[in-house]
Design a protein around this motif. Structure first.
Motif, mmCIF file in Angstrom:
data_model
loop_
_atom_site.group_PDB
_atom_site.id
_atom_site.type_symbol
_atom_site.label_atom_id
_atom_site.label_comp_id
_atom_site.label_asym_id
_atom_site.label_seq_id
_atom_site.Cartn_x
_atom_site.Cartn_y
_atom_site.Cartn_z
ATOM 1 N N GLU A 1 0.908 -1.136 -0.055
ATOM 2 C CA GLU A 1 -0.165 0.052 -0.012
ATOM 3 C C GLU A 1 0.927 1.165 0.221
ATOM 4 O OE1 GLU A 1 -3.155 -0.210 -0.430
ATOM 5 O OE2 GLU A 1 -3.371 -2.293 0.069
ATOM 6 N N VAL A 2 1.868 1.216 0.829
ATOM 7 C CA VAL A 2 2.617 2.591 1.008
ATOM 8 C C VAL A 2 3.610 2.591 -0.181
ATOM 9 C CG1 VAL A 2 4.514 3.503 2.516
ATOM 10 C CG2 VAL A 2 2.642 2.208 3.737
ATOM 11 N N PHE A 3 4.272 1.626 -0.658
ATOM 12 C CA PHE A 3 4.833 2.024 -1.707
ATOM 13 C C PHE A 3 4.347 1.454 -3.071
ATOM 14 C CE2 PHE A 3 7.840 1.348 1.916
ATOM 15 C CZ PHE A 3 8.657 2.221 1.967
ATOM 16 N N ASN A 4 3.151 1.402 -3.370
ATOM 17 C CA ASN A 4 2.491 1.067 -4.473
ATOM 18 C C ASN A 4 3.016 0.009 -5.152
ATOM 19 O OD1 ASN A 4 0.404 1.243 -6.573
ATOM 20 N ND2 ASN A 4 1.826 2.749 -7.586
ATOM 21 N N LEU A 5 3.225 -1.309 -4.627
ATOM 22 C CA LEU A 5 3.552 -2.423 -5.133
ATOM 23 C C LEU A 5 2.856 -3.563 -5.244
ATOM 24 C CD1 LEU A 5 6.832 -2.588 -2.651
ATOM 25 C CD2 LEU A 5 6.673 -1.594 -4.972
ATOM 26 N N LYS A 6 3.055 -4.313 -6.477
ATOM 27 C CA LYS A 6 2.391 -5.348 -6.746
ATOM 28 C C LYS A 6 2.838 -6.448 -5.688
ATOM 29 C CE LYS A 6 1.247 -8.725 -10.428
ATOM 30 N NZ LYS A 6 0.031 -8.946 -10.652
ATOM 31 N N HIS A 7 2.063 -7.169 -4.924
ATOM 32 C CA HIS A 7 2.628 -8.159 -3.822
ATOM 33 C C HIS A 7 2.415 -9.640 -4.417
ATOM 34 C CE1 HIS A 7 1.177 -10.294 0.207
ATOM 35 N NE2 HIS A 7 2.390 -10.767 -0.244
ATOM 36 N N ILE A 8 3.408 -10.330 -4.372
ATOM 37 C CA ILE A 8 3.526 -11.532 -5.018
ATOM 38 C C ILE A 8 3.894 -12.603 -4.003
ATOM 39 C CG2 ILE A 8 4.385 -13.280 -6.889
ATOM 40 C CD1 ILE A 8 4.701 -10.791 -8.635
ATOM 41 N N LEU B 1 3.932 -14.103 -13.832
ATOM 42 C CA LEU B 1 3.319 -13.019 -12.963
ATOM 43 C C LEU B 1 4.186 -11.533 -13.223
ATOM 44 C CD1 LEU B 1 2.522 -14.723 -9.740
ATOM 45 C CD2 LEU B 1 0.695 -13.708 -11.389
ATOM 46 N N VAL B 2 5.256 -12.038 -13.235
ATOM 47 C CA VAL B 2 6.167 -10.672 -13.496
ATOM 48 C C VAL B 2 6.486 -10.062 -14.903
ATOM 49 C CG1 VAL B 2 8.953 -10.210 -13.286
ATOM 50 C CG2 VAL B 2 7.806 -11.562 -11.600
ATOM 51 N N SER B 3 6.530 -10.991 -15.668
ATOM 52 C CA SER B 3 6.632 -10.204 -17.188
ATOM 53 C C SER B 3 5.356 -9.818 -17.731
ATOM 54 C CB SER B 3 6.949 -11.406 -17.879
ATOM 55 O OG SER B 3 6.079 -12.545 -18.133
ATOM 56 N N THR B 4 4.186 -9.608 -17.094
ATOM 57 C CA THR B 4 2.938 -9.272 -17.403
ATOM 58 C C THR B 4 2.765 -7.960 -16.636
ATOM 59 O OG1 THR B 4 1.663 -10.516 -16.019
ATOM 60 C CG2 THR B 4 1.968 -11.238 -18.184
ATOM 61 N N THR B 5 3.543 -7.450 -15.914
ATOM 62 C CA THR B 5 3.147 -6.110 -15.254
ATOM 63 C C THR B 5 4.756 -5.237 -15.277
ATOM 64 O OG1 THR B 5 2.881 -5.080 -13.080
ATOM 65 C CG2 THR B 5 4.189 -7.081 -12.915
ATOM 66 N N GLN B 6 4.674 -3.742 -15.250
ATOM 67 C CA GLN B 6 5.577 -3.073 -15.095
ATOM 68 C C GLN B 6 5.733 -2.347 -13.786
ATOM 69 O OE1 GLN B 6 8.085 -2.167 -17.263
ATOM 70 N NE2 GLN B 6 7.057 -3.761 -18.433
ATOM 71 N N GLN B 7 4.648 -2.564 -12.879
ATOM 72 C CA GLN B 7 4.673 -2.362 -11.515
ATOM 73 C C GLN B 7 5.863 -2.802 -10.592
ATOM 74 O OE1 GLN B 7 0.824 -3.226 -9.833
ATOM 75 N NE2 GLN B 7 1.092 -1.847 -7.882
ATOM 76 N N GLY B 8 6.043 -2.017 -9.708
ATOM 77 C CA GLY B 8 7.189 -2.458 -8.647
ATOM 78 C C GLY B 8 6.691 -3.642 -7.887
ATOM 79 N N LEU B 9 7.394 -4.428 -7.479
ATOM 80 C CA LEU B 9 7.209 -5.791 -7.115
ATOM 81 C C LEU B 9 7.602 -6.061 -5.445
ATOM 82 C CD1 LEU B 9 8.047 -7.737 -10.172
ATOM 83 C CD2 LEU B 9 5.680 -7.245 -9.449
ATOM 84 N N ILE B 10 6.688 -6.709 -4.750
ATOM 85 C CA ILE B 10 7.190 -7.295 -3.387
ATOM 86 C C ILE B 10 6.949 -8.813 -3.509
ATOM 87 C CG2 ILE B 10 5.128 -6.588 -2.272
ATOM 88 C CD1 ILE B 10 6.959 -6.197 0.170
#
Ligand code: AMP
Length: 203
Positions: A17-24, A66-75
């Motif tokens: 939430e705080v860092f606007n990340l996609k949580h995997i 999951l990773v290759s289909t997004t440009q968002q930062g990841l956790i």
């Protein structure tokens, strides 16, 4: 990173939430496969419930999608859990033109792990742990349940697997300049504050 029960899921849910990340969370992805009732899910359930890891190839191909289909930062939560996975992640990041900014290890003594996991109840809907021992439903209204792999014999085996297969990942990252250790034996708010401080310095 962190041993079972260290608070990886709890902290990831807040950090995203705080860092606007996609949580995997690889654990959540695997549990969703089990819930789908597929034959792959049944095989996965056998491994997870015994406290064993799921094979590297399966985890890596799952992650790749999951990773290759997004440009968002990841956790990543609960990944990498083996050195082979860590190597595959480096290779994947390079191929996708991405980088790892921080490897956060939540450190917790084993005595505390057993205490936490043997009393843990999680929400079926949002995966959050119950805040109190007397709570009957989650704050979101979801049903609370005990994970099959939180049974005492599974906890013991998960810790053995952690020591043998996941702790070497710590050595893999230790000298990367990205590795940080956080004291997990604090309240969730305190752990969160410590991780946030570290990540804010990197941002
Ligand atoms: P977690 O929800 O992270 O505690 O994961 C629950 C279980 O899923 C683990 O005990 C493993 O059996 C399996 N699992 C989760 N992530 C991985 C991974 N990266 N590699 C292999 N197995 C995993």
């Amino acid at each position: 990173m962190g041993c079972p029960g260290a608070g990886k899921g709890t902290q990831s849910a807040r950090l995203k939430e705080v860092f606007n990340l996609k949580h995997i969370s690889t654990g959540d992805v695997l549990r969703a496969e089990i819930a789908s009732g597929s034959s792959l899910g049944q095989q996965i359930a056998g491994l997870i419930n015994q406290g064993n890891l799921v094979p590297d190839e399966l985890i890596i191909s799952m992650l790749e999608k999951l990773v290759s289909t997004t440009q968002q930062g990841l956790i990543f939560d609960g990944f990498p859990r083996t050195v082979t996975q860590a190597q595959a992640l480096d290779e994947m990041m390079m191929r996708l033109g991405r980088q790892i900014n921080a490897v956060v290890m939540i450190d917790l003594p084993e005595s505390e792990v057993v205490k936490r996991l043997s009393t843990r109840r999680l929400c079926k809907e949002c995966s959050k742990p119950a805040a109190t021992a007397t709570q009957t439903v989650c704050e979101c209204g979801g049903e609370l349940y005990v994970r099959a792999d939180d049974a005492p014999e599974s906890i013991k085996h998960r810790l053995e697997v952690y020591r043998a297969q996941t702790l070497p990942v710590k050595d893999y990252y230790k000298n990367s300049g990205k590795y940080v250790e956080i004291n997990g034996n604090q309240t969730p708010d305190e752990v969160f504050g410590d991780i946030k401080n570290v990540l804010e310095k990197i941002k």
